[in-house]
Every structure is written in C-alpha cells, then in structure tokens.
Design an enzyme around this catalytic site. Structure first.
Site, short mmCIF file in Angstrom:
data_model
loop_
_atom_site.label_atom_id
_atom_site.label_comp_id
_atom_site.label_asym_id
_atom_site.label_seq_id
_atom_site.Cartn_x
_atom_site.Cartn_y
_atom_site.Cartn_z
N ASN A 81 -13.94 55.09 -27.57
CA ASN A 81 -15.06 55.74 -26.91
C ASN A 81 -15.40 57.10 -27.51
O ASN A 81 -16.12 57.90 -26.90
CB ASN A 81 -14.78 55.87 -25.41
CG ASN A 81 -14.37 54.55 -24.81
OD1 ASN A 81 -13.24 54.40 -24.38
ND2 ASN A 81 -15.26 53.57 -24.82
N ILE A 89 -18.65 61.57 -27.38
CA ILE A 89 -17.83 60.87 -26.39
C ILE A 89 -18.73 59.97 -25.55
O ILE A 89 -19.75 60.42 -25.03
CB ILE A 89 -17.10 61.88 -25.48
CG1 ILE A 89 -16.24 62.82 -26.31
CG2 ILE A 89 -16.27 61.15 -24.42
CD1 ILE A 89 -15.75 64.05 -25.57
N CYS A 90 -18.34 58.71 -25.41
CA CYS A 90 -19.06 57.78 -24.54
C CYS A 90 -18.33 57.77 -23.20
O CYS A 90 -17.26 57.18 -23.05
CB CYS A 90 -19.07 56.37 -25.14
SG CYS A 90 -19.96 55.19 -24.11
N LEU A 91 -18.90 58.48 -22.24
CA LEU A 91 -18.30 58.60 -20.91
C LEU A 91 -19.44 58.70 -19.91
O LEU A 91 -20.32 59.56 -20.05
CB LEU A 91 -17.41 59.86 -20.86
CG LEU A 91 -16.64 60.13 -19.58
CD1 LEU A 91 -15.69 58.99 -19.23
CD2 LEU A 91 -15.86 61.43 -19.70
N LEU A 124 -17.83 53.49 -29.43
CA LEU A 124 -18.53 54.28 -30.44
C LEU A 124 -17.77 54.17 -31.76
O LEU A 124 -18.32 54.37 -32.81
CB LEU A 124 -18.59 55.76 -30.02
CG LEU A 124 -19.61 56.11 -28.95
CD1 LEU A 124 -19.46 57.56 -28.52
CD2 LEU A 124 -21.02 55.86 -29.45
#
Length: 157
Positions: A81, A89-91, A124
């Site tokens: 991520n 950051i994929c959050l 990601l």
C-alpha cells in the site's frame, strides 16, 4: 485558514505533551511552516518492519481538518500500500474516509496499523501485492525485511 492554524497549534501542544506517552511516534512541526510536518514512526513489532524507523512527510492543506493531510513515506519501504518510488500511501482515511476527528498523531497510528496489516487487494506496489495475493508471505516478508535493514535501520560502525 485561521481555523486550520488554530487546530494545528492545538495538535502541536498535544504532541509536546504526548512525547513520552507514545514512544513509537515522533511528530515534528517545521519551524517556519505550521502546514509542514515530519514524523518518525517505529516499525510495528512482529512484522518485517520491526527495528526500523521510518520517516513520513506531512503536507497539511489550508482546509484542514475538513480535508486530510497528504502523507508520504520518505524512507523506502516494501509494502503493497506504499508506492515504492514516491512513498505515496494508499489508506482510506487519507482519501474518502477522512474525518475531522482524525489528528496527525492518529494518522501516524493508522499508518503503523497498515504496516502490520497490509491490504494487497489495493496495491500501489504491485510486486509486493502480488507476493501476498499469491500466498508467498515468506517472500514478501523477506523483501520487506531486506528493505527495512537497508533503508530504515541505523548504520553500524
């Protein structure tokens, strides 16, 4: 903008008080710009990131806390991520699940939780995500540990 500045000053004061309370997070405000912060977070125990210290960069919008901060890893990390080159950051809380109740400190805690519990279905870093999706947990952990040693651990000697 005045409201966001006041909120950030309040968070700054809380961070000063909580330094001892949360030894895994060290948040620092830029001396000349309240909208720029950095954080040092410790890799969670019992993960390939254990023993590592990871630096994050925060860029806080003037509409904060109504809009989330932009956060990225400055330290290289092998995680599904996190974009390997940019540190993006994929959050969900940094995107569509943001709430003004979140603070910069709680965002750091959420990132530490994400480090311990990766979400390989929204990667990601496809290489990292593919290892986990194919069931190669050992391969993922080996790569993550290697990058932690290379980028996030103090050099000896």
């Amino acid at each position: 903008m005045q409201a966001s500045r006041a909120r950030l000053f309040k968070e700054y004061k809380e961070v000063q008080r909580e330094k001892v309370a949360d030894p895994d997070i060290q948040l620092v405000c830029d001396d000349s710009n309240i909208f720029k912060w950095t954080a040092l977070i410790k890799g969670p125990s019992e993960t390939p990131f254990e023993g590592g210290v990871f630096q994050l960069a925060f860029s806080v919008p003037e509409q904060y806390p109504l809009q989330p901060p932009q956060v990225r890893f400055l330290t290289k990390i092998f995680h599904p991520n996190v974009h390997f080159k940019t540190g993006e950051i994929c959050l969900d809380i940094l995107k569509n699940a943001w709430s003004p109740a979140w603070t910069l400190q709680s965002v750091c805690r959420a990132i530490i939780a994400l480090m311990a519990h990766p979400e390989p279905d929204s990667p990601l870093n496809c290489d990292s995500g593919n290892l986990l999706r194919s069931g190669d947990v050992r391969g993922y952990q080996s790569m993550a540990r290697m990058y932690t040693r290379l980028a996030a651990m103090p050099k000896k000697g």
